[in-house]
Design a protein around this motif. Structure first.
Motif, PDB file in Angstrom:
ATOM      1  N   ALA A  41       0.755  -0.785   0.131  1.00  0.00           N
ATOM      2  CA  ALA A  41      -0.099  -0.058  -0.128  1.00  0.00           C
ATOM      3  C   ALA A  41       1.053   1.562   0.093  1.00  0.00           C
ATOM      4  O   ALA A  41       0.393   2.420  -1.092  1.00  0.00           O
ATOM      5  N   SER A  42       2.214   1.257   0.091  1.00  0.00           N
ATOM      6  CA  SER A  42       3.176   2.474   0.531  1.00  0.00           C
ATOM      7  C   SER A  42       3.642   2.443  -0.822  1.00  0.00           C
ATOM      8  O   SER A  42       3.972   3.733  -0.968  1.00  0.00           O
ATOM      9  N   SER A  43       3.900   2.107  -1.882  1.00  0.00           N
ATOM     10  CA  SER A  43       4.633   1.599  -2.460  1.00  0.00           C
ATOM     11  C   SER A  43       3.579   2.763  -3.974  1.00  0.00           C
ATOM     12  O   SER A  43       4.445   3.313  -4.796  1.00  0.00           O
ATOM     13  N   GLY A  44       2.428   3.328  -4.024  1.00  0.00           N
ATOM     14  CA  GLY A  44       1.785   4.217  -4.394  1.00  0.00           C
ATOM     15  C   GLY A  44       1.649   3.806  -6.253  1.00  0.00           C
ATOM     16  O   GLY A  44       0.917   4.414  -7.508  1.00  0.00           O
ATOM     17  N   LEU A  67      -0.343   3.952   7.878  1.00  0.00           N
ATOM     18  CA  LEU A  67      -0.402   4.865   6.023  1.00  0.00           C
ATOM     19  C   LEU A  67      -0.837   5.689   6.557  1.00  0.00           C
ATOM     20  O   LEU A  67      -0.511   6.963   6.069  1.00  0.00           O
ATOM     21  N   ARG A  68      -2.043   6.779   7.668  1.00  0.00           N
ATOM     22  CA  ARG A  68      -2.522   7.091   7.716  1.00  0.00           C
ATOM     23  C   ARG A  68      -1.009   8.184   8.190  1.00  0.00           C
ATOM     24  O   ARG A  68      -1.047   9.847   8.098  1.00  0.00           O
ATOM     25  N   GLU A  71       0.853   9.957   6.274  1.00  0.00           N
ATOM     26  CA  GLU A  71       0.306  10.411   4.938  1.00  0.00           C
ATOM     27  C   GLU A  71      -0.091   9.887   3.385  1.00  0.00           C
ATOM     28  O   GLU A  71       0.262  10.593   2.516  1.00  0.00           O
ATOM     29  N   HIS A  72      -0.119   8.549   3.550  1.00  0.00           N
ATOM     30  CA  HIS A  72      -0.762   7.787   2.343  1.00  0.00           C
ATOM     31  C   HIS A  72      -2.231   8.025   1.814  1.00  0.00           C
ATOM     32  O   HIS A  72      -2.669   7.741   2.730  1.00  0.00           O
ATOM     33  N   ASP A  73      -2.921   8.674   1.059  1.00  0.00           N
ATOM     34  CA  ASP A  73      -4.517   9.139   1.509  1.00  0.00           C
ATOM     35  C   ASP A  73      -4.901   7.996   0.247  1.00  0.00           C
ATOM     36  O   ASP A  73      -5.696   8.253  -0.163  1.00  0.00           O
ATOM     37  N   ILE A  74      -4.625   6.846  -0.054  1.00  0.00           N
ATOM     38  CA  ILE A  74      -5.030   5.758  -0.194  1.00  0.00           C
ATOM     39  C   ILE A  74      -6.334   5.369   0.229  1.00  0.00           C
ATOM     40  O   ILE A  74      -6.664   5.261   1.230  1.00  0.00           O
TER      41      ILE A  74
END
Length: 221
Positions: A41-44, A67-68, A71-74
Protein backbone atom coordinates in the motif's frame (compact mmCIF):
# COMPACT_ATOMS: atom_id res chain seq x y z
CA UNK A 1 -8.01 0.57 -15.00
CA UNK A 2 -7.92 0.88 -11.21
CA UNK A 3 -5.54 -1.39 -9.31
CA UNK A 4 -6.92 -2.71 -6.01
CA UNK A 5 -4.90 -4.25 -3.17
CA UNK A 6 -6.75 -6.90 -1.14
CA UNK A 7 -5.30 -7.62 2.31
CA UNK A 8 -7.13 -10.71 3.57
CA UNK A 9 -5.76 -13.83 5.28
CA UNK A 10 -8.83 -16.02 4.70
CA UNK A 11 -8.05 -17.55 1.30
CA UNK A 12 -11.66 -18.30 0.38
CA UNK A 13 -12.75 -14.71 0.93
CA UNK A 14 -9.63 -13.27 -0.70
CA UNK A 15 -10.13 -15.33 -3.86
CA UNK A 16 -13.83 -14.52 -3.98
CA UNK A 17 -13.23 -10.77 -3.67
CA UNK A 18 -10.36 -10.79 -6.15
CA UNK A 19 -12.31 -12.76 -8.74
CA UNK A 20 -15.36 -10.52 -8.39
CA UNK A 21 -13.35 -7.31 -8.70
CA UNK A 22 -11.49 -8.62 -11.75
CA UNK A 23 -14.83 -9.48 -13.33
CA UNK A 24 -15.91 -5.90 -12.63
CA UNK A 25 -12.93 -4.61 -14.62
CA UNK A 26 -10.36 -3.95 -11.90
CA UNK A 27 -6.82 -5.23 -11.51
CA UNK A 28 -6.22 -6.93 -8.18
CA UNK A 29 -3.39 -8.15 -5.99
CA UNK A 30 -3.84 -10.21 -2.81
CA UNK A 31 -1.61 -10.26 0.28
CA UNK A 32 -2.19 -12.36 3.37
CA UNK A 33 -0.57 -10.44 6.22
CA UNK A 34 -0.40 -6.91 7.58
CA UNK A 35 3.31 -6.34 6.91
CA UNK A 36 2.88 -7.16 3.22
CA UNK A 37 -0.23 -4.98 3.13
CA UNK A 38 1.71 -2.01 4.48
CA UNK A 39 4.61 -2.53 2.07
CA UNK A 40 2.38 -2.79 -1.00
CA UNK A 41 0.00 0.00 0.00
CA UNK A 42 2.97 2.33 0.59
CA UNK A 43 4.33 1.73 -2.90
CA UNK A 44 1.90 4.08 -4.62
CA UNK A 45 1.01 1.38 -7.15
CA UNK A 46 -2.57 0.90 -5.92
CA UNK A 47 -5.71 3.00 -6.17
CA UNK A 48 -7.59 1.42 -3.25
CA UNK A 49 -6.98 -0.96 -0.34
CA UNK A 50 -9.51 -3.50 0.94
CA UNK A 51 -8.08 -4.17 4.40
CA UNK A 52 -9.08 -6.95 6.79
CA UNK A 53 -8.75 -6.08 10.48
CA UNK A 54 -7.67 -9.51 11.76
CA UNK A 55 -4.40 -9.89 9.85
CA UNK A 56 -1.33 -11.86 11.03
CA UNK A 57 2.03 -10.13 11.69
CA UNK A 58 0.31 -6.71 11.87
CA UNK A 59 -3.39 -6.08 12.37
CA UNK A 60 -5.42 -3.89 10.05
CA UNK A 61 -5.78 -1.04 12.54
CA UNK A 62 -1.98 -0.78 12.80
CA UNK A 63 -1.61 -0.85 9.02
CA UNK A 64 -4.20 1.93 8.78
CA UNK A 65 -2.49 4.00 11.48
CA UNK A 66 0.95 3.74 9.87
CA UNK A 67 -0.35 4.60 6.40
CA UNK A 68 -2.18 7.67 7.65
CA UNK A 69 0.77 8.73 9.85
CA UNK A 70 2.96 8.59 6.74
CA UNK A 71 0.27 10.66 4.94
CA UNK A 72 -0.62 8.03 2.36
CA UNK A 73 -4.06 9.02 1.07
CA UNK A 74 -4.98 5.70 -0.59
CA UNK A 75 -8.73 5.02 -0.07
CA UNK A 76 -9.16 2.23 2.49
CA UNK A 77 -12.19 0.01 3.04
CA UNK A 78 -11.88 -1.89 6.32
CA UNK A 79 -13.34 -5.41 6.51
CA UNK A 80 -13.79 -7.40 9.72
CA UNK A 81 -15.71 -10.27 11.24
CA UNK A 82 -16.22 -8.15 14.32
CA UNK A 83 -19.47 -6.25 14.66
CA UNK A 84 -18.70 -4.14 17.72
CA UNK A 85 -19.50 -0.46 17.36
CA UNK A 86 -16.13 0.40 18.90
CA UNK A 87 -14.29 -1.33 16.05
CA UNK A 88 -16.24 0.61 13.45
CA UNK A 89 -15.60 3.91 15.21
CA UNK A 90 -11.91 3.10 15.64
CA UNK A 91 -11.53 2.33 11.96
CA UNK A 92 -13.31 5.42 10.71
CA UNK A 93 -11.68 7.75 13.21
CA UNK A 94 -8.32 6.21 12.33
CA UNK A 95 -8.68 7.33 8.74
CA UNK A 96 -10.55 4.53 7.00
CA UNK A 97 -12.87 5.67 4.22
CA UNK A 98 -15.45 2.93 4.72
CA UNK A 99 -16.19 -0.17 6.79
CA UNK A 100 -17.79 -3.58 6.06
CA UNK A 101 -18.64 -6.39 8.44
CA UNK A 102 -18.44 -10.04 7.38
CA UNK A 103 -20.41 -11.70 5.97
CA UNK A 104 -21.16 -9.16 3.26
CA UNK A 105 -22.63 -9.34 -0.22
CA UNK A 106 -20.20 -8.69 -3.05
CA UNK A 107 -22.67 -6.20 -4.55
CA UNK A 108 -22.30 -4.10 -1.39
CA UNK A 109 -18.51 -4.18 -1.52
CA UNK A 110 -18.50 -3.35 -5.23
CA UNK A 111 -20.79 -0.36 -4.67
CA UNK A 112 -18.43 0.97 -2.00
CA UNK A 113 -15.38 0.38 -4.18
CA UNK A 114 -17.00 2.30 -7.03
CA UNK A 115 -17.88 5.15 -4.67
CA UNK A 116 -14.31 5.44 -3.38
CA UNK A 117 -12.87 5.32 -6.89
CA UNK A 118 -15.12 8.01 -8.33
CA UNK A 119 -13.27 10.83 -10.12
CA UNK A 120 -12.33 13.79 -7.99
CA UNK A 121 -14.52 16.91 -8.14
CA UNK A 122 -14.32 18.59 -11.52
CA UNK A 123 -13.88 15.32 -13.43
CA UNK A 124 -16.98 14.26 -15.30
CA UNK A 125 -18.17 10.67 -15.02
CA UNK A 126 -20.85 9.14 -17.18
CA UNK A 127 -23.86 7.96 -15.21
CA UNK A 128 -25.55 6.28 -18.18
CA UNK A 129 -24.59 2.86 -19.53
CA UNK A 130 -25.76 2.13 -23.08
CA UNK A 131 -25.49 -0.68 -25.60
CA UNK A 132 -27.54 -1.57 -28.65
CA UNK A 133 -30.59 0.54 -27.80
CA UNK A 134 -30.59 -0.47 -24.13
CA UNK A 135 -29.53 2.04 -21.48
CA UNK A 136 -29.41 2.34 -17.70
CA UNK A 137 -29.28 5.65 -15.87
CA UNK A 138 -27.28 4.92 -12.71
CA UNK A 139 -28.45 8.11 -11.02
CA UNK A 140 -32.21 7.82 -11.57
CA UNK A 141 -32.07 3.99 -11.86
CA UNK A 142 -34.27 4.14 -14.96
CA UNK A 143 -33.90 1.59 -17.76
CA UNK A 144 -34.88 2.42 -21.33
CA UNK A 145 -35.26 0.20 -24.38
CA UNK A 146 -35.13 2.10 -27.67
CA UNK A 147 -36.14 5.25 -25.77
CA UNK A 148 -39.04 3.69 -23.84
CA UNK A 149 -38.76 3.49 -20.04
CA UNK A 150 -38.94 0.02 -18.48
CA UNK A 151 -39.42 -0.65 -14.77
CA UNK A 152 -36.86 -2.99 -13.20
CA UNK A 153 -36.66 -4.32 -9.68
CA UNK A 154 -33.45 -3.49 -7.75
CA UNK A 155 -32.04 -6.96 -8.40
CA UNK A 156 -32.98 -6.87 -12.09
CA UNK A 157 -31.31 -3.47 -12.37
CA UNK A 158 -28.14 -4.74 -10.67
CA UNK A 159 -27.98 -7.73 -13.01
CA UNK A 160 -28.64 -5.63 -16.11
CA UNK A 161 -25.88 -3.29 -15.00
CA UNK A 162 -23.37 -6.15 -14.90
CA UNK A 163 -24.16 -6.98 -18.54
CA UNK A 164 -24.01 -3.35 -19.67
CA UNK A 165 -20.64 -2.89 -18.00
CA UNK A 166 -19.33 -5.91 -19.92
CA UNK A 167 -21.12 -5.93 -23.30
CA UNK A 168 -20.28 -8.97 -25.39
CA UNK A 169 -18.41 -10.62 -22.51
CA UNK A 170 -19.64 -14.00 -21.32
CA UNK A 171 -20.66 -13.83 -17.65
CA UNK A 172 -20.90 -17.16 -15.88
CA UNK A 173 -23.65 -18.02 -13.43
CA UNK A 174 -21.02 -18.08 -10.69
CA UNK A 175 -19.88 -14.55 -11.54
CA UNK A 176 -23.42 -13.22 -11.57
CA UNK A 177 -24.28 -14.97 -8.31
CA UNK A 178 -21.25 -13.60 -6.48
CA UNK A 179 -21.56 -10.06 -7.82
CA UNK A 180 -25.32 -9.59 -7.58
CA UNK A 181 -26.29 -11.87 -4.68
CA UNK A 182 -23.08 -12.20 -2.65
CA UNK A 183 -20.50 -14.88 -1.93
CA UNK A 184 -22.62 -16.54 0.78
CA UNK A 185 -25.54 -17.20 -1.58
CA UNK A 186 -26.40 -20.80 -2.48
CA UNK A 187 -24.37 -21.54 -5.59
CA UNK A 188 -26.70 -24.39 -6.56
CA UNK A 189 -29.64 -22.04 -6.99
CA UNK A 190 -31.16 -21.43 -10.42
CA UNK A 191 -31.90 -17.81 -9.51
CA UNK A 192 -29.61 -16.51 -12.28
CA UNK A 193 -31.60 -18.36 -14.95
CA UNK A 194 -34.84 -17.03 -13.46
CA UNK A 195 -33.60 -13.44 -13.61
CA UNK A 196 -32.27 -13.89 -17.13
CA UNK A 197 -35.83 -14.80 -18.06
CA UNK A 198 -37.11 -11.67 -16.34
CA UNK A 199 -34.62 -9.48 -18.22
CA UNK A 200 -35.45 -11.12 -21.53
CA UNK A 201 -39.15 -10.47 -20.96
CA UNK A 202 -38.61 -6.83 -20.05
CA UNK A 203 -35.61 -5.80 -22.14
CA UNK A 204 -35.77 -8.12 -25.15
CA UNK A 205 -35.07 -11.83 -25.46
CA UNK A 206 -32.67 -11.21 -28.33
CA UNK A 207 -30.36 -9.09 -26.15
CA UNK A 208 -29.25 -11.86 -23.78
CA UNK A 209 -27.49 -14.70 -25.53
CA UNK A 210 -26.87 -18.10 -23.96
CA UNK A 211 -23.42 -19.65 -24.18
CA UNK A 212 -24.22 -23.26 -23.43
CA UNK A 213 -22.37 -24.66 -20.43
CA UNK A 214 -20.76 -21.29 -19.65
CA UNK A 215 -23.23 -18.48 -19.03
CA UNK A 216 -24.80 -15.48 -20.73
CA UNK A 217 -23.70 -12.40 -22.64
CA UNK A 218 -25.24 -9.12 -23.75
CA UNK A 219 -25.48 -8.77 -27.52
CA UNK A 220 -26.87 -6.09 -29.82
CA UNK A 221 -30.65 -6.00 -29.79
Amino acid sequence: MANILIAEDEERIALFVAKGLRSAGYETHVVGDGVSALEHASSGDYDLLVLDVGMPKMDGFTVLKVLRTLEHDIPIIMVTARDAVDDTVAGLEGGADDYLTKPFKFEELLARVRTRLRPRPGVQESTVLSHGGLSLDLTTRVATVDGAAVELSPREFAMAREFLEHPGQVLSREQLLSRVWGYDFDGASNVVDVYIRYLRNKLGAERFGTVRGVGYRLIDG
